[in-house]
Design a protein around this motif. Structure first.
Motif, PDB file in Angstrom:
ATOM      1  N   PRO A 104       0.800  -1.227   0.000  1.00  0.00           N
ATOM      2  CA  PRO A 104       0.000   0.000   0.000  1.00  0.00           C
ATOM      3  C   PRO A 104       0.834   1.279   0.000  1.00  0.00           C
ATOM      4  N   ASP A 105       2.054   1.211   0.579  1.00  0.00           N
ATOM      5  CA  ASP A 105       2.906   2.409   0.620  1.00  0.00           C
ATOM      6  C   ASP A 105       3.715   2.591  -0.666  1.00  0.00           C
ATOM      7  N   GLY A 106       3.523   1.712  -1.644  1.00  0.00           N
ATOM      8  CA  GLY A 106       4.216   1.845  -2.918  1.00  0.00           C
ATOM      9  C   GLY A 106       5.531   1.116  -3.004  1.00  0.00           C
ATOM     10  N   SER A 107       5.993   0.506  -1.900  1.00  0.00           N
ATOM     11  CA  SER A 107       7.232  -0.272  -1.957  1.00  0.00           C
ATOM     12  C   SER A 107       6.924  -1.676  -2.473  1.00  0.00           C
ATOM     13  N   LEU A 108       7.972  -2.378  -2.857  1.00  0.00           N
ATOM     14  CA  LEU A 108       7.803  -3.666  -3.524  1.00  0.00           C
ATOM     15  C   LEU A 108       8.076  -4.831  -2.584  1.00  0.00           C
ATOM     16  N   ARG A 109       7.280  -5.865  -2.701  1.00  0.00           N
ATOM     17  CA  ARG A 109       7.544  -7.125  -2.011  1.00  0.00           C
ATOM     18  C   ARG A 109       8.514  -7.932  -2.893  1.00  0.00           C
ATOM     19  N   HIS A 110       9.795  -7.684  -2.654  1.00  0.00           N
ATOM     20  CA  HIS A 110      10.822  -8.242  -3.534  1.00  0.00           C
ATOM     21  C   HIS A 110      10.810  -9.769  -3.573  1.00  0.00           C
ATOM     22  N   VAL A 111      10.631 -10.397  -2.420  1.00  0.00           N
ATOM     23  CA  VAL A 111      10.695 -11.860  -2.379  1.00  0.00           C
ATOM     24  C   VAL A 111       9.529 -12.463  -3.149  1.00  0.00           C
ATOM     25  N   ASP A 112       8.343 -11.884  -2.998  1.00  0.00           N
ATOM     26  CA  ASP A 112       7.183 -12.368  -3.753  1.00  0.00           C
ATOM     27  C   ASP A 112       7.416 -12.199  -5.255  1.00  0.00           C
ATOM     28  N   TRP A 113       7.966 -11.044  -5.619  1.00  0.00           N
ATOM     29  CA  TRP A 113       8.259 -10.796  -7.035  1.00  0.00           C
ATOM     30  C   TRP A 113       9.238 -11.822  -7.584  1.00  0.00           C
ATOM     31  N   LEU A 114      10.293 -12.101  -6.823  1.00  0.00           N
ATOM     32  CA  LEU A 114      11.307 -13.042  -7.303  1.00  0.00           C
ATOM     33  C   LEU A 114      10.729 -14.440  -7.432  1.00  0.00           C
ATOM     34  N   GLU A 115       9.930 -14.854  -6.446  1.00  0.00           N
ATOM     35  CA  GLU A 115       9.318 -16.184  -6.511  1.00  0.00           C
ATOM     36  C   GLU A 115       8.481 -16.329  -7.786  1.00  0.00           C
ATOM     37  N   ARG A 116       7.630 -15.351  -8.070  1.00  0.00           N
ATOM     38  CA  ARG A 116       6.784 -15.417  -9.251  1.00  0.00           C
ATOM     39  C   ARG A 116       7.622 -15.398 -10.541  1.00  0.00           C
ATOM     40  N   THR A 117       8.621 -14.541 -10.575  1.00  0.00           N
ATOM     41  CA  THR A 117       9.448 -14.418 -11.776  1.00  0.00           C
ATOM     42  C   THR A 117      10.218 -15.704 -12.062  1.00  0.00           C
ATOM     43  N   LEU A 118      10.760 -16.316 -11.022  1.00  0.00           N
ATOM     44  CA  LEU A 118      11.478 -17.580 -11.201  1.00  0.00           C
ATOM     45  C   LEU A 118      10.529 -18.694 -11.634  1.00  0.00           C
ATOM     46  N   ASP A 119       9.345 -18.737 -11.038  1.00  0.00           N
ATOM     47  CA  ASP A 119       8.377 -19.762 -11.419  1.00  0.00           C
ATOM     48  C   ASP A 119       7.933 -19.599 -12.875  1.00  0.00           C
ATOM     49  N   GLN A 120       7.774 -18.367 -13.304  1.00  0.00           N
ATOM     50  CA  GLN A 120       7.415 -18.148 -14.704  1.00  0.00           C
ATOM     51  C   GLN A 120       8.511 -18.657 -15.631  1.00  0.00           C
ATOM     52  N   GLY A 121       9.760 -18.392 -15.263  1.00  0.00           N
ATOM     53  CA  GLY A 121      10.878 -18.894 -16.064  1.00  0.00           C
ATOM     54  C   GLY A 121      10.992 -20.411 -16.002  1.00  0.00           C
ATOM     55  N   GLY A 122      10.504 -20.997 -14.897  1.00  0.00           N
ATOM     56  CA  GLY A 122      10.578 -22.446 -14.720  1.00  0.00           C
ATOM     57  C   GLY A 122       9.321 -23.178 -15.116  1.00  0.00           C
ATOM     58  N   ARG A 123       8.521 -22.536 -15.955  1.00  0.00           N
ATOM     59  CA  ARG A 123       7.286 -23.151 -16.461  1.00  0.00           C
ATOM     60  C   ARG A 123       6.363 -23.580 -15.322  1.00  0.00           C
ATOM     61  N   GLY A 124       6.257 -22.732 -14.311  1.00  0.00           N
ATOM     62  CA  GLY A 124       5.303 -22.974 -13.234  1.00  0.00           C
ATOM     63  C   GLY A 124       5.921 -23.319 -11.904  1.00  0.00           C
ATOM     64  N   ASP A 125       7.101 -23.929 -11.886  1.00  0.00           N
ATOM     65  CA  ASP A 125       7.715 -24.315 -10.615  1.00  0.00           C
ATOM     66  C   ASP A 125       9.234 -24.335 -10.772  1.00  0.00           C
ATOM     67  N   PHE A 126       9.851 -23.272 -10.357  1.00  0.00           N
ATOM     68  CA  PHE A 126      11.304 -23.120 -10.470  1.00  0.00           C
ATOM     69  C   PHE A 126      12.050 -24.267  -9.801  1.00  0.00           C
ATOM     70  N   MET A 127      11.593 -24.663  -8.607  1.00  0.00           N
ATOM     71  CA  MET A 127      12.320 -25.655  -7.836  1.00  0.00           C
ATOM     72  C   MET A 127      12.196 -27.066  -8.409  1.00  0.00           C
ATOM     73  N   ARG A 128      11.290 -27.297  -9.331  1.00  0.00           N
ATOM     74  CA  ARG A 128      11.174 -28.615  -9.961  1.00  0.00           C
ATOM     75  C   ARG A 128      12.102 -28.767 -11.168  1.00  0.00           C
ATOM     76  N   ARG A 129      12.717 -27.680 -11.571  1.00  0.00           N
ATOM     77  CA  ARG A 129      13.639 -27.750 -12.695  1.00  0.00           C
ATOM     78  C   ARG A 129      14.986 -28.307 -12.216  1.00  0.00           C
ATOM     79  N   SER A 130      15.775 -28.801 -13.137  1.00  0.00           N
ATOM     80  CA  SER A 130      17.103 -29.317 -12.789  1.00  0.00           C
ATOM     81  C   SER A 130      18.007 -28.166 -12.358  1.00  0.00           C
ATOM     82  N   LEU A 131      19.123 -28.507 -11.722  1.00  0.00           N
ATOM     83  CA  LEU A 131      20.071 -27.473 -11.290  1.00  0.00           C
ATOM     84  C   LEU A 131      20.543 -26.648 -12.470  1.00  0.00           C
TER      85      LEU A 131
END
Length: 209
Positions: A104-131
């Motif tokens: 609400p104050d205009g700052s970013l939830r960085h961890v939430d953003w990173l989780e979503r961005t990584l999952d998008q790159g990992g076709r839905g689940d970053f942690m299920r991809r290989s190393l």
């Protein structure tokens, strides 16, 4: 997939001590301003941050980012706004992908953003991809964020805090980097006189609070 242990008091105090070192305040000050309930990371977010820290600084003959808790440090540092991360995002940098994670104050939830961005790159689940795939996904995010003339990216601050967390640990500061106490020699037996001050570069002599 390894699941992170619950976000407990020991985790908080460990990261808080490191955060206090970085910002130059007593750890007691940080303890009195704990992470709010709605800022506490999920177990999955801690797992992802630990993995990301290890991809940024992998284990070699010295400990990696996961080994020293650099992911937890970054989470706590982000929650407390280190490196200006609790300031409102400049309006010109707000994209639909960023807007989703604004407080609400205009700052970013960085961890939430990173989780979503990584999952998008990992076709839905970053942690299920290989190393190898996880490394490639993060490398692509890093390359886009660090390119000359690239638009503002939250990854720059996240990566900076992972590096800060790592290189202010004993492993990062004295094993990964070369460490030599001025004046550059070791004397095994020196008299300690009343009133002598401790060396500022001696971690064991730093007194918090």
């Amino acid at each position: 997939m390894t699941t992170a242990a619950p976000w407990g008091r020991r985790d908080f105090l460990g990261a808080a001590a490191l955060l206090a070192l970085c910002v130059g305040v007593p750890v007691a000050t940080v303890q009195l301003t704990p992470v709010a309930d709605d800022e506490a990371p999920t177990d999955r977010q801690r797992t992802i941050m630990a993995e990301v820290a290890d991809l940024v600084i992998p284990r070699t003959d010295t400990p990696g980012g996961r080994d020293v808790g650099a992911g937890d440090f970054a989470i706590l540092a982000l929650a407390h706004g280190l490196s200006g991360t609790r300031a409102p995002v400049v309006s010109g940098a707000i994209t639909p992908a960023i807007a989703t994670f604004l407080r609400p104050d205009g700052s970013l939830r960085h961890v939430d953003w990173l989780e979503r961005t990584l999952d998008q790159g990992g076709r839905g689940d970053f942690m299920r991809r290989s190393l190898t795939e996880r490394a490639e996904i993060l490398a692509a995010i890093d390359a886009a964020a660090m390119a000359r003339g690239a638009p503002w990216s939250p990854w720059v601050a996240i990566k900076g805090l992972i590096l800060t967390g790592y290189y202010t640990t004993e492993a990062g500061g004295s094993q990964e980097l070369r460490y030599q106490l001025v004046p550059g020699r070791f004397d095994s037996d020196l008299p300690l006189l009343p009133g002598d001050r401790a060396w500022s570069s001696d971690w064991t002599a730093v007194e918090f609070g």
